[in-house]
Design a protein around this motif. Sequence first.
Motif, PDB file in Angstrom:
ATOM      1  N   LEU A 138      44.820  37.073  33.867  1.00 22.81           N
ATOM      2  CA  LEU A 138      44.136  35.723  33.876  1.00 22.81           C
ATOM      3  C   LEU A 138      42.587  35.890  34.041  1.00 22.81           C
ATOM      4  O   LEU A 138      41.696  35.248  33.457  1.00 22.81           O
ATOM      5  N   PHE A 139      42.206  37.017  34.817  1.00 22.96           N
ATOM      6  CA  PHE A 139      40.536  37.142  34.951  1.00 22.96           C
ATOM      7  C   PHE A 139      40.312  37.546  33.661  1.00 22.96           C
ATOM      8  O   PHE A 139      39.219  36.826  33.084  1.00 22.96           O
ATOM      9  N   TRP A 140      40.734  38.348  32.818  1.00 20.89           N
ATOM     10  CA  TRP A 140      40.292  38.795  31.544  1.00 20.89           C
ATOM     11  C   TRP A 140      40.234  37.833  30.615  1.00 20.89           C
ATOM     12  O   TRP A 140      39.510  37.345  29.733  1.00 20.89           O
ATOM     13  N   LEU A 141      41.430  36.745  30.659  1.00 18.15           N
ATOM     14  CA  LEU A 141      41.625  35.807  29.604  1.00 18.15           C
ATOM     15  C   LEU A 141      40.480  34.463  29.821  1.00 18.15           C
ATOM     16  O   LEU A 141      39.934  34.280  28.981  1.00 18.15           O
ATOM     17  N   THR A 142      40.380  34.340  31.058  1.00 20.64           N
ATOM     18  CA  THR A 142      39.371  33.301  31.304  1.00 20.64           C
ATOM     19  C   THR A 142      37.998  33.892  30.808  1.00 20.64           C
ATOM     20  O   THR A 142      36.945  33.009  30.379  1.00 20.64           O
ATOM     21  N   GLY A 143      37.771  34.940  31.259  1.00 19.34           N
ATOM     22  CA  GLY A 143      36.489  35.623  30.701  1.00 19.34           C
ATOM     23  C   GLY A 143      36.144  35.526  29.180  1.00 19.34           C
ATOM     24  O   GLY A 143      34.876  35.155  28.736  1.00 19.34           O
ATOM     25  N   PHE A 144      37.126  36.103  28.583  1.00 23.78           N
ATOM     26  CA  PHE A 144      37.005  36.097  26.877  1.00 23.78           C
ATOM     27  C   PHE A 144      36.716  34.732  26.373  1.00 23.78           C
ATOM     28  O   PHE A 144      36.294  34.440  25.614  1.00 23.78           O
ATOM     29  N   PHE A 176      40.530  36.917  43.985  1.00 31.58           N
ATOM     30  CA  PHE A 176      40.655  36.385  42.452  1.00 31.58           C
ATOM     31  C   PHE A 176      39.343  35.359  42.202  1.00 31.58           C
ATOM     32  O   PHE A 176      38.940  35.681  41.037  1.00 31.58           O
ATOM     33  N   LEU A 177      39.248  34.663  43.155  1.00 27.27           N
ATOM     34  CA  LEU A 177      38.486  33.553  42.759  1.00 27.27           C
ATOM     35  C   LEU A 177      36.987  33.852  42.632  1.00 27.27           C
ATOM     36  O   LEU A 177      36.466  33.353  41.633  1.00 27.27           O
ATOM     37  N   VAL A 178      36.416  34.478  43.513  1.00 30.93           N
ATOM     38  CA  VAL A 178      35.215  35.122  43.395  1.00 30.93           C
ATOM     39  C   VAL A 178      34.662  35.740  42.213  1.00 30.93           C
ATOM     40  O   VAL A 178      33.724  35.565  41.499  1.00 30.93           O
ATOM     41  N   PRO A 179      35.421  37.117  42.043  1.00 27.31           N
ATOM     42  CA  PRO A 179      35.086  37.800  40.859  1.00 27.31           C
ATOM     43  C   PRO A 179      35.607  36.930  39.605  1.00 27.31           C
ATOM     44  O   PRO A 179      34.729  37.092  38.612  1.00 27.31           O
ATOM     45  N   GLY A 180      36.503  36.218  39.617  1.00 28.13           N
ATOM     46  CA  GLY A 180      36.819  35.224  38.522  1.00 28.13           C
ATOM     47  C   GLY A 180      35.668  34.234  38.069  1.00 28.13           C
ATOM     48  O   GLY A 180      35.344  34.107  36.793  1.00 28.13           O
ATOM     49  N   LEU A 234      33.908  44.276  37.433  1.00 29.48           N
ATOM     50  CA  LEU A 234      34.543  43.133  38.439  1.00 29.48           C
ATOM     51  C   LEU A 234      36.000  43.392  38.472  1.00 29.48           C
ATOM     52  O   LEU A 234      36.679  43.009  39.629  1.00 29.48           O
ATOM     53  N   SER A 235      36.639  43.606  37.356  1.00 28.12           N
ATOM     54  CA  SER A 235      38.132  43.549  37.390  1.00 28.12           C
ATOM     55  C   SER A 235      38.861  44.696  38.254  1.00 28.12           C
ATOM     56  O   SER A 235      40.031  44.318  38.827  1.00 28.12           O
ATOM     57  N   ARG A 236      38.043  45.582  38.801  1.00 31.35           N
ATOM     58  CA  ARG A 236      38.728  46.661  39.682  1.00 31.35           C
ATOM     59  C   ARG A 236      38.920  45.772  41.049  1.00 31.35           C
ATOM     60  O   ARG A 236      39.736  46.511  41.818  1.00 31.35           O
ATOM     61  N   PHE A 237      38.190  44.723  41.250  1.00 34.50           N
ATOM     62  CA  PHE A 237      38.384  44.076  42.796  1.00 34.50           C
ATOM     63  C   PHE A 237      39.631  42.908  42.659  1.00 34.50           C
ATOM     64  O   PHE A 237      39.822  42.340  43.548  1.00 34.50           O
ATOM     65  N   VAL A 238      39.903  42.560  41.656  1.00 35.75           N
ATOM     66  CA  VAL A 238      40.963  41.559  41.315  1.00 35.75           C
ATOM     67  C   VAL A 238      42.436  42.042  41.426  1.00 35.75           C
ATOM     68  O   VAL A 238      42.872  43.302  40.805  1.00 35.75           O
ATOM     69  N   PRO A 239      43.366  41.421  42.132  1.00 37.53           N
ATOM     70  CA  PRO A 239      44.572  42.020  42.527  1.00 37.53           C
ATOM     71  C   PRO A 239      45.327  41.873  41.251  1.00 37.53           C
ATOM     72  O   PRO A 239      45.250  40.802  40.623  1.00 37.53           O
ATOM     73  N   ASN A 240      46.436  42.902  40.955  1.00 37.49           N
ATOM     74  CA  ASN A 240      47.043  42.875  39.628  1.00 37.49           C
ATOM     75  C   ASN A 240      48.594  42.515  40.151  1.00 37.49           C
ATOM     76  O   ASN A 240      49.623  43.175  39.842  1.00 37.49           O
ATOM     77  N   ILE A 241      48.670  41.329  41.010  1.00 37.05           N
ATOM     78  CA  ILE A 241      50.094  40.830  41.124  1.00 37.05           C
ATOM     79  C   ILE A 241      50.070  39.318  40.221  1.00 37.05           C
ATOM     80  O   ILE A 241      49.270  38.689  39.919  1.00 37.05           O
ATOM     81  N   VAL A 242      51.352  38.788  40.215  1.00 35.26           N
ATOM     82  CA  VAL A 242      51.499  37.449  39.503  1.00 35.26           C
ATOM     83  C   VAL A 242      51.260  36.401  40.591  1.00 35.26           C
ATOM     84  O   VAL A 242      51.966  36.537  41.509  1.00 35.26           O
ATOM     85  N   HIS A 430      28.366  35.698  45.615  1.00 39.67           N
ATOM     86  CA  HIS A 430      27.931  36.213  44.377  1.00 39.67           C
ATOM     87  C   HIS A 430      27.081  37.624  44.569  1.00 39.67           C
ATOM     88  O   HIS A 430      27.303  38.460  43.791  1.00 39.67           O
ATOM     89  N   MET A 431      26.412  37.561  45.566  1.00 38.67           N
ATOM     90  CA  MET A 431      25.198  38.941  45.946  1.00 38.67           C
ATOM     91  C   MET A 431      26.178  39.992  46.120  1.00 38.67           C
ATOM     92  O   MET A 431      25.788  41.077  45.826  1.00 38.67           O
ATOM     93  N   LYS A 432      27.374  39.891  46.566  1.00 39.91           N
ATOM     94  CA  LYS A 432      28.201  40.930  47.071  1.00 39.91           C
ATOM     95  C   LYS A 432      28.545  41.903  45.519  1.00 39.91           C
ATOM     96  O   LYS A 432      28.773  43.115  45.848  1.00 39.91           O
ATOM     97  N   TYR A 433      28.715  41.203  44.470  1.00 43.00           N
ATOM     98  CA  TYR A 433      29.077  41.649  43.238  1.00 43.00           C
ATOM     99  C   TYR A 433      27.763  41.719  42.293  1.00 43.00           C
ATOM    100  O   TYR A 433      28.142  42.271  41.131  1.00 43.00           O
TER     101      TYR A 433
END
Length: 459
Positions: A138-144, A176-180, A234-242, A430-433
């Motif tokens: 979902l992170f990738w989808l919303t980004g694209f 999920f929300l902050v990196p997203g 950024l995606s490395r910090f996003v959980p890979n769960i449903v 934001h500044m964290k990333y």
Amino acid sequence: MFKVIITLLLGTLSLFASSASNVEIPNLTMTWVGFATIIIFVIGYYFVAAEEKYAIDKAKPALFIGTFMFILVAIYYVLNGLNMELVHIEANHLILEIAGIFFFLFVAMTYIESLLHMGVFDRLKYNLISKGYTYRKLFWLTGFLAFFISPVADNLTTALILSTVLITIEKTRKDFLVPGAINIVVAANAGGAWSPFGDITTLMAWTAGKGHFTDFLFLFPSAFVGFLVTSFLLSRFVPNIVPDFDATKEEKPKMHEGAKVVMFLGILTIACAVLSHQILNLPAMWGMMFGLALLKVYSYSLSKKYGKDHFNIFESMAKIENNTLMFFFGILAAVGVLYFVGWLGLAAIVYQPDVLGPTWANIGVGFLSAIVDNVPVMSAILKANPEMAVDQWMLVTMTAGVGGSLISFGSAAGVGVMGKMHGIYTFSSHMKYAWTILIGYFVSIAIWYVQYQMLGIGH
């Protein structure tokens, strides 16, 4: 009334321009009004940047300083017996410049509100969250989506819509929300950088004649690769769960009758803006206003067929963010005053080869736009108008747009998402990333250098 004003301005602009070219504008930087304007601008912009702290809409200080600064300059001219015709000419130039951007955004916002009313984005939201995708997907989808929608819809609107999608998916998980949220801001700003109407800064450069429509498209590789690099990190910090979501308990939203036609008219309106500017040499807003006329005609036919409550275009107009339009009016007017007084002429010195030169100066613009906001920065550069080739104008367009992502309040998209995700997407989160964005920023510049300077593609 607006039509009358624009008609009169168009009819008299050439006369004003010819007379202004023969009269030297006095430099007022070292006078009391020169110091007053720069102090008022700094104080006003502080309140713009600190709107959350003082709970004051950014349009209020922007509109105040933009109008008050020009009145002060006019008073100085009267008191010192200077040529008031210069003030009159500059005011008319400013009105014409601002009107083009104002009406362009007005039509774009009206279309977005119309699509929201027709349920187009509700359906998009449902389609995204009902597929059983993981947080990372979902992170990738919303980004694209943000990257490819913002060139058409503009970065602010795109960021607001997709940040709403994030909140719909998950309301508590900050991993999920902050990196997203950062990904959406970066994608929206990067996507807007390669389209003449994807960001207010590119729109300003395009309408100022700094590049043809196709010139901006050559920025796609730089913007896209830079976005991909940041998104990957950024995606490395996003959980890979449903996420927890039961599609069987949620009713599938339906788009209203006529929604697809409104979507088509929106695309046609953008095409009209491009063609009217590139082929007919009319302002881009002329094509946009024609598209608005088409939407009005279609809304009339819908009201006859389904009733007046089905789709009322005036309700869509009433919902547009007038504070955003007022903010742009005020800030562009304020920057116009700084140019008229003479401050921007001093700022243009950094573009000289014996100081920084255009390349390094344009790279620095990206960092400045993160702090000050890319709109006044781009406006200042256009007013100063340093001598640069198309490749350098494309570089500053990209750095002003993409650089605004480096800090959360450095772009309209970032400010919008901060408001939408209050308490979650903040300056500190934001500044964290921010390092991931910085890497992507330098990658974009590297791609530009290889493409334009080494290969000569895009000149």
